[in-house]
Each structure stands twice: as C-alpha cells, then as structure tokens.
Motif scaffolding. Structure first.
Motif, mmCIF file in Angstrom:
data_model
loop_
_atom_site.group_PDB
_atom_site.id
_atom_site.type_symbol
_atom_site.label_atom_id
_atom_site.label_comp_id
_atom_site.label_asym_id
_atom_site.label_seq_id
_atom_site.Cartn_x
_atom_site.Cartn_y
_atom_site.Cartn_z
ATOM 1 N N GLY A 151 0.862 -1.285 0.002
ATOM 2 C CA GLY A 151 -0.358 0.410 0.210
ATOM 3 C C GLY A 151 0.524 1.379 -0.088
ATOM 4 O O GLY A 151 2.264 1.173 0.504
ATOM 5 N N ARG A 152 -0.046 2.101 -0.420
ATOM 6 C CA ARG A 152 0.491 3.937 -0.101
ATOM 7 C C ARG A 152 -0.068 4.738 0.546
ATOM 8 O O ARG A 152 -1.589 4.625 0.022
ATOM 9 C CB ARG A 152 1.660 4.148 -1.500
ATOM 10 C CG ARG A 152 2.182 3.367 -2.479
ATOM 11 C CD ARG A 152 3.799 3.404 -1.599
ATOM 12 N NE ARG A 152 4.805 2.548 -2.556
ATOM 13 C CZ ARG A 152 4.834 1.314 -2.054
ATOM 14 N NH1 ARG A 152 4.620 0.515 -0.949
ATOM 15 N NH2 ARG A 152 5.914 0.875 -2.593
ATOM 16 N N SER A 153 -0.054 4.753 1.966
ATOM 17 C CA SER A 153 -0.851 5.133 2.364
ATOM 18 C C SER A 153 -1.616 6.934 2.329
ATOM 19 O O SER A 153 -0.344 7.657 2.157
ATOM 20 C CB SER A 153 -0.575 5.619 4.188
ATOM 21 O OG SER A 153 -1.424 6.404 3.912
ATOM 22 N N ALA A 154 -2.385 7.743 1.543
ATOM 23 C CA ALA A 154 -2.519 8.934 1.296
ATOM 24 C C ALA A 154 -2.358 9.865 2.993
ATOM 25 O O ALA A 154 -2.689 10.516 3.038
ATOM 26 C CB ALA A 154 -4.052 9.095 0.522
ATOM 27 N N LEU A 155 -2.930 8.570 3.906
ATOM 28 C CA LEU A 155 -3.152 9.547 5.210
ATOM 29 C C LEU A 155 -2.473 10.231 5.453
ATOM 30 O O LEU A 155 -2.291 10.612 6.188
ATOM 31 C CB LEU A 155 -4.164 8.808 6.108
ATOM 32 C CG LEU A 155 -4.624 8.948 7.436
ATOM 33 C CD1 LEU A 155 -4.817 10.275 7.584
ATOM 34 C CD2 LEU A 155 -4.984 8.177 8.356
ATOM 35 N N ASP A 156 -0.827 8.902 5.157
ATOM 36 C CA ASP A 156 0.384 9.498 6.148
ATOM 37 C C ASP A 156 1.111 10.790 5.069
ATOM 38 O O ASP A 156 1.336 11.373 5.913
ATOM 39 C CB ASP A 156 1.320 8.473 5.275
ATOM 40 C CG ASP A 156 1.438 6.985 6.452
ATOM 41 O OD1 ASP A 156 0.319 7.489 6.950
ATOM 42 O OD2 ASP A 156 1.628 6.113 6.168
#
Length: 523
Positions: A234-239
């Motif tokens: 995954g690649r977190s947009a929230l991060d």
C-alpha cells in the motif's frame, strides 16, 4: 446680442444653487428616515425569516428565493444564477449614473443552531446549522434601504441605478472573486457593503477583517492494501496528509507573525484495516497583503509535493475560495460616518440589556451590556494582531467601497458560534438592522446628489489605494465556484428545519412562533 454676467453674479448664482441643493438633500434625508421607520415591520420579518432558513454557503436556496421575490414584487429586475452560482443573483432598479451597489452576506455557520432570545446554549436542532454570525440581518438592511431609495427616485425624479447582490458562501470566502470575474461590478461607481456587528461604525483603509487568504483543499492519492496482511503493497494517502500537516506546523516558527494558517482533515480514510488510498486536507493560508498570501500558497504547494514524494503518493488540489485584504474608501467612509452620527445608536430597553448581560455572564465575559454610543471613524490598522478575512475585500480593490458595521449583536461573543445567534431574531437585531438601513439610505442619497463625492472617491482609489498595488485575482481562469459544498449537510438537516420556518402570516415575530419569552435567562 451678447449676454455678459459679472463674476460676482456667477458666484451668487452658484451659491444659491448649492444652498438649494443642500436644502433638497436635507429634505430627502428626513423623508428617507421616515420611510425606513415606516418599514420596521419589513425589517423584522426579513431578519426573522432568513434566521429561520439558516442555510449554509452555496445552499442558500430559500433565502435567495425569498429576497428576490420581495425585490421583484417591488419593481426590481432580477437576474438569477449569475457567475455560475445557483444562489447568486443581481437585482437592478433605475437607470443612468451613479450606479450604486449594495452587498451583504446570506449564509450561516455549521452547528450553530440556537433558539433566539435564550441567553444560554439551547439548539433548535442538535448539530444543525444556524446564523451564528448574524448574516440573516444584512438583507433586511440593504433591501429596506433600496426600497426607500426607489420610492424617493420615483417621487423626486432622481437619476441613478441601484444594484443589490448577495454574498453567497462568505463563510467559505468562496464567491466574490467570481462575481468580479463575471463583470458584475464593472459599471459600479460605488459599493455600499454592510456587516452585522455589536458596534455602529465604519472605517477606511485596511480595518475590518484585515487579512486576505487562499482556501485550498489538497487531495492525496495512494494505493489500498490490507493494513495488516500486506501493508508494504500500500501507499497511504493519510500518511501524506499527516506529513504535510507536520511539516507545516514545524514551518510556522519561521513564518511572519502576521500570518494565520489552519487546517482540517476532511478525509482520513475509511477504516483502519485498509491502507487509505484517498485522503485530503483543507487549508486556509492568511496574510496581510497579496504578495505574502501568494507566498504562503506556494509554500503550501511545496509541503504537499514533499509529503507526496515521501509517501510515494500523488496529489491534486482544489481552490475553494480566496480573499484580498480589504481596503475601504476614505472619502465615502467620511460621508458615511456623518450619517452614522446623525442616526445614532438604537434605544436599547431593559429587555435588550438583560439579554446581553445574561449571555455575557454565561460566556464568562464582562457584563457591560450593549454599547450606547457610535464609534468614531476607524483609521487603517495594517499591522494588526487580529485575524479574520472576508472576500468582500476583492470588491474593494475594483471599485470604491465602504463596509458599514451596524449594531445587531452582543459584545464579547466568540464569533462563529451558537452564542452569536442568540440576539439575531430578537428586538435587539430588529432595532440595529433598522438603524443600519437608515445609514445605507442616507449615504446613497449623499452620493446621488453629490457627483463630486464620487469623483473624489475615485481619486482616492486611483491616487492612494491602487497607486502601488493593483488587483490580481487569487483565483485562476480554470477555477470554478465550489457549488457542491454543503449540499449533503443541508439535505440532512433541511427536512427537520422546515418545521421551524417562520410563518409571518400567522405570527407577529419568530419569538412568538417559537413560544419564547424575551429575554429568557438563567435564574
């Protein structure tokens, strides 16, 4: 045969004309005051009706229909849906010069539902919007003044054009730059704006809501994955959102003291066991002048780009609104100030003062009640510790403008809250709005009968205000009004809110309809 007139005779004739003109203006002003007084019921009904609608920005459907219906029935030509904004409109009466614009805001505040006349928190509907800013009163001021002016123009054959406009979604600072782009002020000679306050005053230069801003939303786009089973996929947009916010908060230490900036995370993902593929954050970047606002905006873009690079995500953005810091016209403000002093503060009675002091006590503020005297003319204050923005500032940079603050609310309230709605459908607001209508009508008459005042106002605009700073919109050609904003919120609350709409055919006041004793205070 040639006619010769001695210079002394010319001076005498000019003085005689000036004397007659002054006498005519005085008579018209007395007539205007009487006509406003005769419309006090209209003021009360408009204040109460719009309060009961309580519509958020871009969703002011009932409010716009109600106001435009009144204007159309009184002979104004109304053009709806201007500048690509469904709830925006312009109402016009008259012909020729001068063209005098009137503008005031009509939207309300989220979660500010409050029973009027009750000096403690008691929402009408939990979580619903309400007029916790007092924008419900401004149209009563401007429409009443415009109707009085229309009567005087008809009766006394006065030349001029009146243009009434609404401030849609002012709480989002989201529309006035688009009204300008649509050319709605290109023929205006002067604009007379009004805003609710707890004082009676005006000012010039940069005095009211002294900061400008850019309101922008950043949307980060990542890749979903099982947050426990395969988070590496995954690649977190929230991060990315959190890293942008962290970076901005560290950078605050190195920004000018004059800046104000704040944000809310409007999408933080769906649930914890899914890596958020979408997340977004909404920023307000405020500063005291256009170059510094632009610097903050560019810095925000840099922070977003850096956060995206760190997280392997991408981002897009949407400009929601913008506002130049206002600069109000000294020449017109001086004229308006004389009319404020002539009208004077409303006569508050014991009930008005009791409500004010009870609310102040509830808020833990000084219990000094309502102000009894008008303010003096407020000079510029560019280096201010006070924040706040209003997109009316853009208008002030394209046409000479003033902003009347009329006394329809209670001192020491926090702003943008239920407490600011307490007074806004009570005799206190009715009296203050009537006083504001009088000043608007008197100031417009001064301008109609004094072309030299308008000429001097434009001289100030060109030779002082815009000598070194020219208006450049903060919106791009590709930006469009965010007309979808607040739609879901109003759809959620409107069915229940309709039950509380004011019915002026059955009840004299909204307080009467709600069964509220004025004032209602804690024992």
């Amino acid at each position: 045969m040639r006619l010769f007139i001695r210079p002394g005779v010319v001076i005498f004739l000019f003085s005689l004309f000036s004397y007659a003109q002054a006498n005519n203006l005085d008579a018209l002003k007395k007539e205007a005051l009487a006509k406003v007084d005769a419309r006090q019921q209209l003021v009360q009904q408009m204040v109460d009706q719009i309060f009961s609608y309580a519509e958020l920005g871009f969703q002011e459907v009932e409010t716009s229909k109600y106001v435009t219906d009144i204007l159309e029935k009184n002979g104004f030509k109304v053009e709806r849906g201007v500048a690509g904004i469904p709830t925006a409109w312009v109402a016009t009466y008259g012909s020729g010069k001068p063209v005098i614009g009137f503008i005031t805001d009509i939207d309300c505040i989220p979660r500010a539902s409050q029973k009027p006349g009750v000096a403690y928190h008691q929402p009408m509907i939990d979580g619903a919007p309400g007029h916790g800013e007092g924008h419900n009163s401004g149209m009563a001021v401007n429409v009443t003044a415009a109707l009085v002016l229309k009567d005087l123009m008809q009766e006394h054959k006065l030349a001029g054009t009146l243009k009434i406009l609404p401030g849609v979604a002012e709480e989002l600072v989201a529309t006035k730059a688009f009204l300008i782009r649509a050319g709605l002020f290109k023929d205006a000679d002067v604009v007379l704006g009004v805003h609710v306050a707890d004082v009676f005053g005006t000012g010039y230069g940069q005095t009211f809501a002294p900061q400008g801003l850019v309101s922008v939303q950043y949307f980060f786009h990542g890749k979903a994955a099982h947050a426990a089973g395969a988070p590496w996929d995954g690649r977190s947009a929230l991060d990315a959102v959190e890293l942008m916010d962290t970076g901005w908060n560290f950078r605050r230490e190195h920004l000018r003291l004059q800046q104000r900036s704040h944000y809310v995370i409007i999408n933080g993902g769906d649930q914890p066991n899914v890596v958020p593929s979408e997340a977004s954050v909404w920023y307000y970047f405020r500063e005291l002048d256009y170059p510094h606002i632009l610097d903050s905006y560019k810095l925000g873009d840099t922070m977003a780009q850096a956060a995206a690079m760190m997280t392997g995500t991408t981002f897009t953005k949407k400009l929601v609104g913008s506002a130049w810091p206002p600069h109000f016209n000294k020449v017109i403000a001086e004229v308006q100030q004389k009319n404020i002093e002539a009208v004077g503060m409303p006569k508050w009675d014991a009930a008005d003062q009791t409500l004010a002091k009870a609310l102040q006590k509830e808020l833990g503020k000084p219990e000094d009640g309502l102000k009894e005297k008008v303010e003096g003319l407020k000079p510029p204050s560019p280096e201010t510790e006070q924040g706040g923005s209003d997109d009316v500032g853009d208008i002030s940079w394209v046409v000479p403008m003033v902003y009347l603050r009329y006394p329809a609310n209670i001192p020491h309230t926090p702003g943008h809250s239920w407490a600011d709605a307490v007074a806004m459908a009570t005799p206190l607001a009715h009296k203050g709005s009537t006083a504001g209508a009088k000043v608007q009508a008197l100031t417009a008459l001064d301008l109609m009968l004094s072309p030299e005042t308008i000429r001097d106002a434009w001289a100030y605009y060109k030779e002082v205000q815009t000598k070194d700073m020219k208006y450049t919109p903060l919106i791009a050609d590709s930006d469009q009004p965010a007309i979808e904003m607040n739609k879901e919120k109003m759809e959620k609350f409107r069915p229940e809110m309709r039950k509380y709409y004011y019915d002026s055919s059955k009840y004299k006041t909204y307080l009467e309809q709600l069964g509220i004793q004025y004032p209602t205070v804690k024992n």
